[in-house]
Scaffold this motif. Structure first.
Motif, mmCIF file in Angstrom:
data_model
loop_
_atom_site.group_PDB
_atom_site.id
_atom_site.type_symbol
_atom_site.label_atom_id
_atom_site.label_comp_id
_atom_site.label_asym_id
_atom_site.label_seq_id
_atom_site.Cartn_x
_atom_site.Cartn_y
_atom_site.Cartn_z
ATOM 1 N N ALA A 234 0.844 -1.201 0.000
ATOM 2 C CA ALA A 234 0.000 0.000 0.000
ATOM 3 C C ALA A 234 0.874 1.244 0.000
ATOM 4 N N GLU B 27 0.281 5.741 0.506
ATOM 5 C CA GLU B 27 -0.552 6.917 0.733
ATOM 6 C C GLU B 27 0.234 8.160 0.321
ATOM 7 N N LYS C 158 -5.693 13.744 -0.673
ATOM 8 C CA LYS C 158 -4.899 12.539 -0.444
ATOM 9 C C LYS C 158 -5.436 11.414 -1.320
ATOM 10 N N GLU D 124 -4.934 6.995 -1.911
ATOM 11 C CA GLU D 124 -4.403 5.752 -1.367
ATOM 12 C C GLU D 124 -4.393 4.669 -2.438
ATOM 13 N N TYR D 125 -3.267 3.988 -2.537
ATOM 14 C CA TYR D 125 -3.137 2.818 -3.412
ATOM 15 C C TYR D 125 -3.177 1.585 -2.514
ATOM 16 N N ARG D 126 -4.261 0.822 -2.610
ATOM 17 C CA ARG D 126 -4.464 -0.314 -1.724
ATOM 18 C C ARG D 126 -4.393 -1.623 -2.511
#
Length: 352
Positions: free
Chosen positions: A54, A56, A73, A75-77
């Protein structure tokens, strides 16, 4: 409604975060073929040795007049990014109908499973702009490396190195291979140095071949100078030097032109067989008097030349003895040694 977005512009990041396991690579601007809206996609690379799960980030998008269009922001999850792989280029972080001129990205947190690396407090470092190659040099370098897109000069800095494709590799990545174009940094730098090195002129390349001829020519001139210069050093050199070095055979050509010396030599041999007259007996030191007895002059003239000639005959006799010893002593010695060895061999074989 689904829409296709086509690439419009792409810009590489001009800064990086020291110590981060993730590197911000570039930002790409896409445009929809139906709505005409602009989408912003960011590309990152895993420069660590572990798999990342992950990421952020915090980003800002600015318009033409510098006004912030969006600050948020993202996020790459659910990632499974292995070391050296790129990610994020397929996810749009912002879509707007207005024109975008710049994007600012800050790394916040990076996750490896349950482990997290906080990057909020790390100050970003600006990178120097890469140097563009000349068009002719670019084509030659691409042909040499069998690659395309090598537009920039490879550079090595304290915090990383630039590839010819424009990709920056920080020291945290610890690699000599470019993950984008596949070039080897060392081979790339050597190829560029070879192309930038000026060719040596033909006359300079031939200099080492002809240079050794100069000492040989000077030696040929100096050698006669050393040999001829021996004669003027001493008055007796023309007489003594041939006697000691060259032998009697070399002595004759030099003694023959001296008539006053050769004539008393023949008279001295005749005087040894005949009795000396009273006038000659009174002066025994002058051995050339018998030759002067045939002359009408009553008073002989004393000349020191016959004495030197007598010395020369004495030296010639010694030279002949020395030549005989030099010629016969080595073979006689070898024969005696062989005879002694043979006697010893026979004695130990048949007597003992």
């Amino acid at each position: 409604m689904e829409e296709n977005f086509n690439p419009v512009a792409q810009t590489r990041a001009n800064y990086y975060t020291p110590g981060s396991p993730v590197q911000f690579v570039c930002v790409e601007l896409l445009k929809g073929d139906v709505s005409g809206e602009h989408a912003v996609c960011l590309t990152f690379k895993n420069i660590s040795r572990v798999t990342l799960t992950a990421l952020e980030i915090h980003f800002k998008c600015k318009g033409v007049d510098g006004v912030i269009l969006c600050e948020d922001k993202f996020e790459y999850r659910d990632l499974q990014v292995k070391p050296g792989e790129l990610f994020g280029q397929d996810d749009a972080v912002f879509i707007t109908a207005k024109a975008i001129t710049s994007v600012d990205v800050s790394l916040c947190n990076v996750y490896n499973g349950k482990r997290v690396v906080h990057l909020d407090g790390i100050k970003r470092v600006r990178l120097p702009a890469p140097r563009r190659l000349a068009p002719e040099l670019q084509k030659t370098l691409e042909a040499r490396m069998n690659r395309t897109g090598l537009k920039y000069q490879p550079q090595v800095f304290e915090n990383g190195w630039y590839c010819a494709c424009g990709a920056f590799h920080p020291t945290e990545e610890d690699t000599v291979y470019c993950s984008e174009c596949g070039c080897d940094r060392i081979l790339l730098q050597n190829a560029l140095n070879t192309l930038l090195q000026p060719a040596a002129p033909a006359d300079e390349m031939e200099m080492p071949l002809s240079a050794p001829a100069a000492p040989a020519a000077s030696a040929a001139v100096e050698e006669p100078t050393r040999i001829v210069g021996v004669a003027p050093t001493a008055p007796t050199a023309p007489v003594e030097e041939p006697t000691r070095v060259m032998g009697a055979a070399a002595y004759q050509p030099k003694a023959a032109p001296v008539q006053p010396i050769s004539e008393p030599t023949r008279v001295l041999d005749a005087a040894a067989r005949a009795p000396i007259s009273g006038a000659a007996a009174a002066d025994e030191g002058t051995r050339v008097m018998p030759a002067a007895a045939h002359r009408p002059a009553p008073a002989p003239v004393r000349q020191p030349a016959p004495v030197e000639d007598d010395d020369e005959e004495y030296e010639d006799s010694r030279d002949s003895v020395a030549e005989a010893l030099i010629r016969w002593v080595p073979p006689i010695t070898a024969i005696l040694c062989a005879a002694i060895a043979l006697c010893g061999f026979v004695y130990y074989q048949f007597v003992l």
